[in-house]
Scaffold this motif. Sequence first.
Motif, PDB file in Angstrom:
ATOM      1  N   LEU A 196       1.082   4.092  -4.834  1.00 11.81           N
ATOM      2  CA  LEU A 196       1.426   2.831  -5.491  1.00 11.81           C
ATOM      3  C   LEU A 196       2.639   3.067  -6.383  1.00 11.81           C
ATOM      4  CD1 LEU A 196       0.794  -0.121  -6.399  1.00 11.81           C
ATOM      5  CD2 LEU A 196      -0.622   0.891  -8.205  1.00 11.81           C
ATOM      6  N   VAL A 197       3.711   2.324  -6.176  1.00 14.07           N
ATOM      7  CA  VAL A 197       4.939   2.466  -6.956  1.00 14.07           C
ATOM      8  C   VAL A 197       5.190   1.159  -7.698  1.00 14.07           C
ATOM      9  CG1 VAL A 197       7.401   2.989  -6.895  1.00 14.07           C
ATOM     10  CG2 VAL A 197       5.860   4.044  -5.222  1.00 14.07           C
ATOM     11  N   ASN A 198       5.222   1.233  -9.025  1.00 14.19           N
ATOM     12  CA  ASN A 198       5.458   0.041  -9.843  1.00 14.19           C
ATOM     13  C   ASN A 198       6.863   0.119 -10.431  1.00 14.19           C
ATOM     14  OD1 ASN A 198       5.431  -2.144 -11.520  1.00 14.19           O
ATOM     15  ND2 ASN A 198       3.481  -1.662 -12.513  1.00 14.19           N
ATOM     16  N   PRO A 199       7.854  -0.557  -9.827  1.00 14.60           N
ATOM     17  CA  PRO A 199       9.241  -0.458 -10.303  1.00 14.60           C
ATOM     18  C   PRO A 199       9.449  -1.059 -11.675  1.00 14.60           C
ATOM     19  CG  PRO A 199       9.111  -1.411  -8.081  1.00 14.60           C
ATOM     20  CD  PRO A 199       7.726  -1.418  -8.646  1.00 14.60           C
ATOM     21  N   SER A 200       8.534  -1.941 -12.127  1.00 18.39           N
ATOM     22  CA  SER A 200       8.714  -2.594 -13.427  1.00 18.39           C
ATOM     23  C   SER A 200       8.252  -1.737 -14.590  1.00 18.39           C
ATOM     24  CB  SER A 200       7.951  -3.923 -13.445  1.00 18.39           C
ATOM     25  OG  SER A 200       6.557  -3.714 -13.291  1.00 18.39           O
ATOM     26  N   SER A 201       7.658  -0.582 -14.324  1.00 18.85           N
ATOM     27  CA  SER A 201       7.220   0.302 -15.397  1.00 18.85           C
ATOM     28  C   SER A 201       8.401   1.096 -15.944  1.00 18.85           C
ATOM     29  CB  SER A 201       6.152   1.280 -14.892  1.00 18.85           C
ATOM     30  OG  SER A 201       4.999   0.595 -14.470  1.00 18.85           O
ATOM     31  N   ALA A 219       4.716  10.202   2.660  1.00 19.06           N
ATOM     32  CA  ALA A 219       3.787   9.352   1.918  1.00 19.06           C
ATOM     33  C   ALA A 219       4.054   7.881   2.226  1.00 19.06           C
ATOM     34  CB  ALA A 219       3.926   9.603   0.422  1.00 19.06           C
ATOM     35  N   GLU A 220       3.006   7.089   2.143  1.00 19.25           N
ATOM     36  CA  GLU A 220       3.149   5.644   2.355  1.00 19.25           C
ATOM     37  C   GLU A 220       3.288   4.974   0.988  1.00 19.25           C
ATOM     38  OE1 GLU A 220       0.669   1.827   4.197  1.00 19.25           O
ATOM     39  OE2 GLU A 220      -0.211   3.843   4.206  1.00 19.25           O
ATOM     40  N   LEU A 221       4.455   4.363   0.744  1.00 22.10           N
ATOM     41  CA  LEU A 221       4.722   3.727  -0.541  1.00 22.10           C
ATOM     42  C   LEU A 221       4.261   2.268  -0.515  1.00 22.10           C
ATOM     43  CD1 LEU A 221       8.265   5.104  -1.467  1.00 22.10           C
ATOM     44  CD2 LEU A 221       6.012   6.164  -1.741  1.00 22.10           C
ATOM     45  N   VAL A 222       3.531   1.879  -1.555  1.00 30.09           N
ATOM     46  CA  VAL A 222       3.013   0.512  -1.682  1.00 30.09           C
ATOM     47  C   VAL A 222       3.502  -0.050  -3.012  1.00 30.09           C
ATOM     48  CG1 VAL A 222       0.963  -0.926  -1.818  1.00 30.09           C
ATOM     49  CG2 VAL A 222       0.969   1.116  -0.352  1.00 30.09           C
ATOM     50  N   HIS A 223       4.027  -1.272  -2.990  1.00 29.73           N
ATOM     51  CA  HIS A 223       4.512  -1.905  -4.214  1.00 29.73           C
ATOM     52  C   HIS A 223       3.567  -3.037  -4.628  1.00 29.73           C
ATOM     53  CE1 HIS A 223       8.149   0.131  -2.738  1.00 29.73           C
ATOM     54  NE2 HIS A 223       8.513   0.170  -4.010  1.00 29.73           N
ATOM     55  N   PRO A 224       3.454  -3.298  -5.922  1.00 29.20           N
ATOM     56  CA  PRO A 224       2.558  -4.371  -6.372  1.00 29.20           C
ATOM     57  C   PRO A 224       2.971  -5.726  -5.812  1.00 29.20           C
ATOM     58  CG  PRO A 224       3.228  -2.976  -8.214  1.00 29.20           C
ATOM     59  CD  PRO A 224       4.086  -2.587  -7.053  1.00 29.20           C
ATOM     60  N   VAL A 225       1.972  -6.522  -5.455  1.00 22.13           N
ATOM     61  CA  VAL A 225       2.216  -7.894  -5.004  1.00 22.13           C
ATOM     62  C   VAL A 225       2.096  -8.810  -6.219  1.00 22.13           C
ATOM     63  CG1 VAL A 225       1.402  -9.770  -3.533  1.00 22.13           C
ATOM     64  CG2 VAL A 225       1.323  -7.398  -2.704  1.00 22.13           C
ATOM     65  N   PRO A 226       3.129  -9.570  -6.569  1.00 21.53           N
ATOM     66  CA  PRO A 226       3.068 -10.432  -7.751  1.00 21.53           C
ATOM     67  C   PRO A 226       1.859 -11.369  -7.704  1.00 21.53           C
ATOM     68  CG  PRO A 226       5.305 -10.354  -6.889  1.00 21.53           C
ATOM     69  CD  PRO A 226       4.436  -9.657  -5.883  1.00 21.53           C
ATOM     70  N   THR A 228      -1.248 -10.538  -7.872  1.00 18.93           N
ATOM     71  CA  THR A 228      -2.436  -9.910  -7.293  1.00 18.93           C
ATOM     72  C   THR A 228      -2.926  -8.789  -8.202  1.00 18.93           C
ATOM     73  OG1 THR A 228      -1.626 -10.385  -5.061  1.00 18.93           O
ATOM     74  CG2 THR A 228      -3.382  -8.738  -5.266  1.00 18.93           C
ATOM     75  N   ASP A 229      -4.240  -8.723  -8.393  1.00 19.36           N
ATOM     76  CA  ASP A 229      -4.816  -7.645  -9.178  1.00 19.36           C
ATOM     77  C   ASP A 229      -4.573  -6.316  -8.461  1.00 19.36           C
ATOM     78  OD1 ASP A 229      -6.831  -6.785 -11.399  1.00 19.36           O
ATOM     79  OD2 ASP A 229      -7.620  -5.908  -9.560  1.00 19.36           O
ATOM     80  N   LEU A 230      -4.073  -5.305  -9.197  1.00 25.69           N
ATOM     81  CA  LEU A 230      -3.724  -4.036  -8.573  1.00 25.69           C
ATOM     82  C   LEU A 230      -4.930  -3.343  -7.953  1.00 25.69           C
ATOM     83  CD1 LEU A 230      -1.109  -2.379 -10.985  1.00 25.69           C
ATOM     84  CD2 LEU A 230      -0.737  -3.286  -8.691  1.00 25.69           C
ATOM     85  N   VAL A 231      -6.071  -3.406  -8.622  1.00 29.19           N
ATOM     86  CA  VAL A 231      -7.273  -2.756  -8.094  1.00 29.19           C
ATOM     87  C   VAL A 231      -7.675  -3.393  -6.769  1.00 29.19           C
ATOM     88  CG1 VAL A 231      -9.709  -2.291  -8.519  1.00 29.19           C
ATOM     89  CG2 VAL A 231      -8.053  -2.044 -10.377  1.00 29.19           C
ATOM     90  N   GLU A 232      -7.698  -4.714  -6.725  1.00 34.29           N
ATOM     91  CA  GLU A 232      -8.053  -5.406  -5.485  1.00 34.29           C
ATOM     92  C   GLU A 232      -7.029  -5.118  -4.391  1.00 34.29           C
ATOM     93  OE1 GLU A 232      -8.436  -9.517  -6.340  1.00 34.29           O
ATOM     94  OE2 GLU A 232     -10.157  -9.272  -7.691  1.00 34.29           O
ATOM     95  N   GLN A 233      -5.743  -5.091  -4.738  1.00 33.12           N
ATOM     96  CA  GLN A 233      -4.706  -4.817  -3.744  1.00 33.12           C
ATOM     97  C   GLN A 233      -4.890  -3.430  -3.137  1.00 33.12           C
ATOM     98  OE1 GLN A 233      -0.659  -5.097  -5.182  1.00 33.12           O
ATOM     99  NE2 GLN A 233       0.166  -4.021  -3.393  1.00 33.12           N
ATOM    100  N   GLY A 252       3.328   3.301 -15.320  1.00 32.02           N
ATOM    101  CA  GLY A 252       2.827   3.547 -16.648  1.00 32.02           C
ATOM    102  C   GLY A 252       1.319   3.625 -16.677  1.00 32.02           C
ATOM    103  N   ASP A 253       0.753   3.656 -17.882  1.00 28.79           N
ATOM    104  CA  ASP A 253      -0.687   3.835 -18.016  1.00 28.79           C
ATOM    105  C   ASP A 253      -1.485   2.687 -17.402  1.00 28.79           C
ATOM    106  OD1 ASP A 253      -0.875   6.347 -19.283  1.00 28.79           O
ATOM    107  OD2 ASP A 253      -0.274   5.480 -21.186  1.00 28.79           O
ATOM    108  N   GLY A 254      -0.951   1.470 -17.430  1.00 27.94           N
ATOM    109  CA  GLY A 254      -1.670   0.363 -16.813  1.00 27.94           C
ATOM    110  C   GLY A 254      -1.820   0.543 -15.317  1.00 27.94           C
ATOM    111  N   SER A 255      -0.730   0.949 -14.658  1.00 26.09           N
ATOM    112  CA  SER A 255      -0.779   1.207 -13.216  1.00 26.09           C
ATOM    113  C   SER A 255      -1.668   2.400 -12.901  1.00 26.09           C
ATOM    114  CB  SER A 255       0.634   1.452 -12.672  1.00 26.09           C
ATOM    115  OG  SER A 255       1.483   0.367 -12.939  1.00 26.09           O
ATOM    116  N   VAL A 256      -1.562   3.463 -13.739  1.00 27.05           N
ATOM    117  CA  VAL A 256      -2.388   4.652 -13.520  1.00 27.05           C
ATOM    118  C   VAL A 256      -3.863   4.314 -13.671  1.00 27.05           C
ATOM    119  CG1 VAL A 256      -2.935   6.962 -14.376  1.00 27.05           C
ATOM    120  CG2 VAL A 256      -0.557   6.218 -14.236  1.00 27.05           C
TER     121      VAL A 256
END
Length: 480
Positions: A196-201, A219-226, A228-233, A252-256
């Motif tokens: 999971l890669v969060n470019p906004s962090s 590795a397969e890179l996945v970006h957050p879907v605006p 959408t809850d990250l855990v569910e995604q 950041g810590d939220g994504s981690v």
Amino acid sequence: MRSADHGFVLHSATWPRSTADPALRRLTHLADHSKLWLGLAAVMATRRGRLRRAALRGTSAIAFTSAVTNGIGKPLLPRRRPAADLLPHRRRLRTPPSSSSFPSGHAASAAAFTTAVAMEAPQLGLALLPLAAAVAYSRVHAGVHWPTDVVFGAAIGSTVAVATSRWWPVRPTAPGLARPSTRTVALEDGEGVVMLVNPSSGEPARDPSDELSRLLPRAELVHPVPGTDLVEQLHTHLESTGEAKALGVAGGDGSVAAAAAVAATRGLPLLVVPTGTFNHFARDLGVLDAQDSTRALRSGSAVNVDLGTVLVDDLPQQWFINTASLGGYPDMVRLREKWAPRWGKWPAGAAALVRVLASAEPIPVRINGIHRKIWLMFVGNNGYQPKGLAPTWRPRLDTGVLDVRYIRADLPFSRTRFVVGAVTGALFHNRAYVQEERDRVRVEVLGSPVALARDGEVSLMGNVFDFAARDGALHVYRPE
């Protein structure tokens, strides 16, 4: 001492003229009112991390040292300065000071700043030592202090600098201890890793995707879907793509925290690449950059660490990697994180706490069945240090306990008592402050719902909060 002082000054008066004479005069003027040290601190403060903390500790040490030398030392122990005719005219200052000679404020400030910097950045402190010594000696060379004034001034400055650790402990360089994992696989080039890669962090306009593609090409890179809850995604993505060998996160810590919740639920090892603003979890883990992460992944080096969970009313279980908090603490965290890049974490935390306590309303609660009124509550995943105003780091990541702290609001002048205890470094003798370690804690809010913050982000409102420590719940890569 007086005889030794006079003997040294008279002996130094016989030294021949040299280029050191004007240089030391300029240096002593440059250090007037600590201009030299404050200028160095301003330059250091432009760099984040240890240099900025060193600058803040150094300026704090100078402020306290100046109060001690000018407010206590000079008035209580007045001493005449050396007579002007003891030294050659070329070494004297045009306008010598008229205050008490004892102790030397220049030497005190030089020692305070250098000692404080060395506490945070030892190599830089060692590099500043010759400059501090030159400033201290320049006062004797210019004939405005006796040698013992300089020695005692330096001792005062160093002592005050060391004493700052009572209120602001020095963060250790070693990462938190944890149990080695025996179930984690080594993966070359990121094969089998869903990342999971969060470019906004972190820094604006810094997308780590290209760097990660070079370091982990398979590795397969996945970006957050605006929206959408990250855990569910992540759960949905892992179910649709088949068997993953490891889950990674760059953010950041939220994504981690979101990735850790999914990894713990699915029994996957977690790869953390710190690209956020503060990266508290990664720093405690000992992962400083993407190279640390990939080195651990390729060698299969990993540890088992604890996670925290909280049940809010009847909602599904929530996870946290660092901290959870109730009441005014989320507001304090928000203000602290906002001000920390400019002031440093400890000063920003103190200012934020004062701001929040000034406007907070007492919260009636039951904590494990005991009725209390509190201003705010902090719950840490494992025990945090320091045990006072600003919990900052964890010596261990595998204790299986929660660090529970709160400020009582059911005592007379509780806010004032807490602030006095924090300022004097005596919180453990203060009834308004409670700190304990438990594996579980139940908090029932006897009034309107309050906000829960997890890892610095406000997430839910509720009345009943069941916190628990999950011993060794997460397998996470860390370089040996």
